[in-house]
Design a protein around this motif. Structure first.
Motif, PDB file in Angstrom:
ATOM      1  N   PRO A 116      35.831  16.507  -7.226  1.00 54.24           N
ATOM      2  CA  PRO A 116      34.514  16.114  -6.724  1.00 54.24           C
ATOM      3  C   PRO A 116      34.593  15.397  -5.371  1.00 54.24           C
ATOM      4  N   TYR A 117      33.415  15.259  -4.755  1.00 53.39           N
ATOM      5  CA  TYR A 117      33.309  14.661  -3.420  1.00 53.39           C
ATOM      6  C   TYR A 117      32.475  13.384  -3.458  1.00 53.39           C
ATOM      7  N   TYR A 118      32.782  12.507  -2.530  1.00 47.70           N
ATOM      8  CA  TYR A 118      31.963  11.305  -2.320  1.00 47.70           C
ATOM      9  C   TYR A 118      31.399  11.387  -0.913  1.00 47.70           C
ATOM     10  N   ILE A 119      30.099  11.212  -0.792  1.00 45.18           N
ATOM     11  CA  ILE A 119      29.498  11.207   0.549  1.00 45.18           C
ATOM     12  C   ILE A 119      28.649   9.944   0.693  1.00 45.18           C
ATOM     13  N   GLU A 120      28.856   9.227   1.783  1.00 48.92           N
ATOM     14  CA  GLU A 120      28.240   7.912   1.947  1.00 48.92           C
ATOM     15  C   GLU A 120      27.630   7.783   3.337  1.00 48.92           C
ATOM     16  N   LYS A 121      26.373   7.412   3.373  1.00 44.87           N
ATOM     17  CA  LYS A 121      25.698   7.206   4.660  1.00 44.87           C
ATOM     18  C   LYS A 121      26.088   5.843   5.232  1.00 44.87           C
ATOM     19  N   ALA A 122      26.302   5.791   6.541  1.00 39.66           N
ATOM     20  CA  ALA A 122      26.801   4.543   7.123  1.00 39.66           C
ATOM     21  C   ALA A 122      26.276   4.306   8.533  1.00 39.66           C
ATOM     22  N   VAL A 123      26.142   3.044   8.874  1.00 39.75           N
ATOM     23  CA  VAL A 123      25.770   2.638  10.235  1.00 39.75           C
ATOM     24  C   VAL A 123      26.721   1.522  10.694  1.00 39.75           C
ATOM     25  N   PRO A 124      26.871   1.360  12.014  1.00 40.68           N
ATOM     26  CA  PRO A 124      27.628   0.200  12.507  1.00 40.68           C
ATOM     27  C   PRO A 124      26.794  -1.072  12.379  1.00 40.68           C
ATOM     28  N   SER A 125      27.477  -2.186  12.220  1.00 38.10           N
ATOM     29  CA  SER A 125      26.804  -3.468  12.020  1.00 38.10           C
ATOM     30  C   SER A 125      27.670  -4.543  12.691  1.00 38.10           C
ATOM     31  N   VAL A 126      27.022  -5.580  13.245  1.00 40.47           N
ATOM     32  CA  VAL A 126      27.800  -6.621  13.938  1.00 40.47           C
ATOM     33  C   VAL A 126      28.748  -7.302  12.953  1.00 40.47           C
ATOM     34  N   HIS A 127      30.008  -7.431  13.336  1.00 39.58           N
ATOM     35  CA  HIS A 127      31.039  -7.827  12.382  1.00 39.58           C
ATOM     36  C   HIS A 127      31.856  -9.045  12.816  1.00 39.58           C
ATOM     37  N   HIS A 128      32.151  -9.132  14.089  1.00 38.55           N
ATOM     38  CA  HIS A 128      33.034 -10.218  14.529  1.00 38.55           C
ATOM     39  C   HIS A 128      32.675 -10.574  15.965  1.00 38.55           C
ATOM     40  N   THR A 129      32.676 -11.879  16.262  1.00 39.87           N
ATOM     41  CA  THR A 129      32.462 -12.281  17.644  1.00 39.87           C
ATOM     42  C   THR A 129      33.810 -12.763  18.185  1.00 39.87           C
ATOM     43  N   MET A 130      34.326 -12.009  19.152  1.00 45.90           N
ATOM     44  CA  MET A 130      35.673 -12.288  19.656  1.00 45.90           C
ATOM     45  C   MET A 130      35.708 -13.533  20.534  1.00 45.90           C
ATOM     46  N   GLY A 131      34.598 -13.836  21.188  1.00 44.64           N
ATOM     47  CA  GLY A 131      34.581 -14.953  22.121  1.00 44.64           C
ATOM     48  C   GLY A 131      34.418 -16.296  21.426  1.00 44.64           C
ATOM     49  N   GLY A 132      34.557 -17.353  22.213  1.00 47.60           N
ATOM     50  CA  GLY A 132      34.372 -18.688  21.659  1.00 47.60           C
ATOM     51  C   GLY A 132      35.098 -19.737  22.457  1.00 47.60           C
ATOM     52  N   LEU A 133      35.594 -20.775  21.753  1.00 45.90           N
ATOM     53  CA  LEU A 133      36.215 -21.920  22.417  1.00 45.90           C
ATOM     54  C   LEU A 133      37.600 -21.556  22.940  1.00 45.90           C
TER      55      LEU A 133
END
Ligand code: ADP
Length: 455
Positions: free
Chosen positions: A382-399
Motif C-alpha cells: 500500500p501507499y501513503y500520500i500526505e499533503k504538506a506545506v512549508p511552515s516557519v521552523h527556526h530563526t537562525m539569527g539572534g544574539l
C-alpha cells in the motif's frame, strides 16, 4: 517580591535546562524561569535528534566521521555565514554533550540507528527513544528535580537589570496572577529563550517574506523575548533576516510532520499534477521554495509500505498519523490509483512518475533530480500520500555570543554578567540550520553557558 540566586536562567528548553544543571553542578544556586505553564519549548516538540561526530553509535555502526567534517558541513549548509570559530566550538563539544545526556541525564538514544539529515556528509544524528524531544525534556526535568533546582513556570522575564557599571545583575519578571518578582543574580544571567518563529510581527520586521502567509511549527513561547530584552542592554544582533521554513508540515495547523520523516528513507514529493519537482534530500530552504513555486503552494509526499517498513514513522508517530488521517491530509491507499484519486491527482500522471522512480531505483541513478541516496522501488502498495506545506521552523539569527557564551554589544565587547545559548543566539547556523543541529547547539552551548555563568 525579591529573590536572590547566583545564576538566573531564562527559558526552560534544551539550552536552559542544560545551563541550569551545569551551573548547579558547579556549585551555584540556580533558578530557571519559564513563562509558559509547562517546560520544553521547541526542544520538546522537535524530533529531538542531535548531531555529534565520533559518537558511540557511529562507532558501533562503523561510520567514520570527524569534528572537521561536522564543522565543514554545518558551515557550508548555512552558506558560510556562520562564525567558523563558533561552529568549531559546537563540533568539538557536541560529542561530550551527547555523552553527558546519555550518561548523566540518562537519555535513551537508539543504539543502532542514526539520521542523515540534508546537508550532512554522513549519518551523525543521534535519535532519542520515541523520536521526539520529549525523551530529552523528561529526563532533563527529572535531573533538575533530583538536584533540587528551583523552577518557576508561569514566570515571564520582562527586563534585564544592570548595576551602575553596566553589569547584568538580575531579571524583572511577571509571575502567575501578574505579580512582579525581581530575581537578583550574584553571578550571571543566562538567556535561553529560543527563537521568534511564533512572532509574526517580529518576523516581518526582519524579513518581510515571512509574513502571515506562513504558519509556524514553533512552540507558542518562541516570541523573541530574549532578543528584545538583551537589545535593551546594548546587545548586538546578527543574521536576523535568516528565517528557516520546514518544508513538510501539516497544511491545517502548520505543525511539523514527523510521520513525513519517511522522506529520509526514500519518500518522494509530487505536485498536484503528480510530478516530482525537487530532489527530496535537498536543503530545507530549497525544498520549501520549490513547494511554494508549485500551483497552490503545496505538495504531496508519497511513499509505499516498503519505505514505511524502513522508516517506521507511522508506528513511532502514531498519534500524529491518526490526527493527519482524521484531518484528511494523509491517506493510506491499497493502490496508487486510489492514492491519486483521494487528492484528485491524475492517476495516469502519478503512475508515470512512479514508473520513472522505479526505473531510476533499478539503475541507481535519478536522472531527473539526482536523489543523493538513490530512489527506492515503489511498485508495491500500500501507499501513503500526505499533503504538506512549508511552515516557519527556526530563526537562525539572534544574539552575538563568544566562545564562552558571553553576550556581545555593538562594539564587540562583552556585556558583563550576560550569557546566552540556543536558538536565541545567531552565530552558528548562517542562512540555514541543518537538521539535528538545533539540539546540538542548545545542549552544547547551554552547558557552557551554565558553567561560565557560575564562575
Ligand atoms: P532552545 O532550543 O534554545 O533551548 P526552546 O524553544 O527549546 O529553545 O526553549 C525556549 C524556552 O524559553 C521556551 O520554553 C519558552 O517558552 C521560554 N521563554 C521564552 N521567552 C521567555 C520569557 N520572556 N521568560 C521566560 N521564559 C521564556
Amino acid at each position: 517580591s525579591e529573590q536572590t540566586y547566583d545564576v538566573v536562567i531564562i527559558g526552560a528548553g534544551g539550552a536552559g535546562f542544560s545551563a541550569a544543571l551545569e551551573a548547579k553542578q558547579a556549585g551555584a544556586s540556580v533558578v530557571l524561569l519559564e513563562k509558559m505553564p509547562t517546560v520544553g519549548g521547541n526542544t520538546l516538540i522537535s524530533g529531538g535528534e542531535m548531531n555529534a561526530a565520533g559518537t558511540w553509535v557511529q562507532q558501533k555502526m562503523g561510520i567514520k566521521d570527524s569534528v572537521d567534517l561536522f564543522a565543514e558541513d554545518t558551515l557550508k549548509g548555512g552558506d558560510n555565514v556562520g562564525d567558523p570559530e563558533m561552529v568549531r566550538v559546537l563540533a568539538e563539544n557536541a560529542t561530550a554533550a551527547a555523552e553527558w545526556l546519555k550518561n548523566d541525564i540518562k537519555v535513551n538514544f537508539l543504539e543502532d540507528h542514526l539520521f542523515q539529515f540534508g546537508g550532512h556528509s554522513v549519518k551523525r544524528a543521534l535519535i532519542p527513544e520515541g523520536h521526539t524531544g520529549a525523551e530529552l525534556i523528561t529526563k532533563l526535568k527529572t535531573k533538575l528535580d533530583d538536584m533540587g533546582i528551583d523552577l518557576k513556570t508561569n514566570t515571564k522575564a520582562e527586563k534585564l537589570l544592570t548595576d551602575d557599571s553596566g553589569k547584568v545583575n538580575g531579571v524583572e519578571a511577571t509571575g502567575a496572577n501578574g505579580t512582579k518578582i525581581t530575581f537578583h543574580a550574584n553571578k550571571g544571567v543566562v538567556i535561553a529563550t529560543g527563537g521568534f518563529g511564533s512572532n509574526v510581527e517580529m518576523r516581518k520586521q526582519y524579513n518581510p517574506e515571512f509574513d502571515e502567509k506562513y504558519m509556524t511549527t514553533d512552540a507558542p513561547g518562541s516570541t523573541g523575548d530574549g532578543i528584545v530584552m538583551a537589545q535593551a542592554v546594548g546587545a548586538a544582533l546578527t543574521n536576523m533576516e535568516s528565517i528557516q521554513t520546514y518544508p513538510v508540515c501539516n497544511p491545517v495547523t502548520g505543525v511539523i510532520s514527523l510521520v513525513a520523516d519517511s522522506r529520509f528513507d526514500g519518500a518522494i514529493l509530487v505536485n498536484q499534477s503528480g510530478k516530482r519537482f525537487v530532489e527530496e534530500l535537498e536543503r530545507r530552504d530549497v525544498i520549501s521554495r520549490a513547494i511554494l513555486a508549485q500551483k497552490g503552494g503545496y505538495a504531496y509526499q508519497l511513499w509505499n509500505q516498503d519505505i514505511g517498513d524502513i522508516s517506521k514513522t507511522v508506528e513511532v508517530h502514531k498519534d500524529e498519523y491518526d490526527m493527519l488521517v482524521k484531518e484528511g491530509v494523509l491517506y493510506k491507499a491499497d493502490t496508487l490509483k486510489e492514492a491519486a484519486e483521494f487528492f484528485k491527482i491524475d492517476p495516469k500522471a502519478l503512475q508515470e512518475t512512479i514508473d520513472r522512480v522505479n526505473k531510476f531505483a533499478k539503475s541507481g541513478k535519478d536522472e531527473d533530480f539526482k536523489h543523493r541516496a538513490g530512489l527506492k522501488d515503489m511498485s508495491k502498495g500500500p501507499y501513503y500520500i500526505e499533503k504538506a506545506v512549508p511552515s516557519v521552523h527556526h530563526t537562525m539569527g539572534g544574539l552575538v555570543i563568544n566562545k564562552t557564551t558571553q553576550v556581545m554589544n555593538e562594539k564587540g565587547e562583552r556585556i558583563p554578567g550576560l550569557f546566552a545559548a540556543g536558538e536565541v543566539t545567531g552565530v552558528i547556523h548562517g542562512t540555514n540550520r541543518l537538521g539535528g543541529n538545533a539540539i546540538a547547539d542548545a545542549i552544547t552551548f547551554g552547558r557552557i553557558a551554565g558553567q561560565e555563568a557560575a564562575k
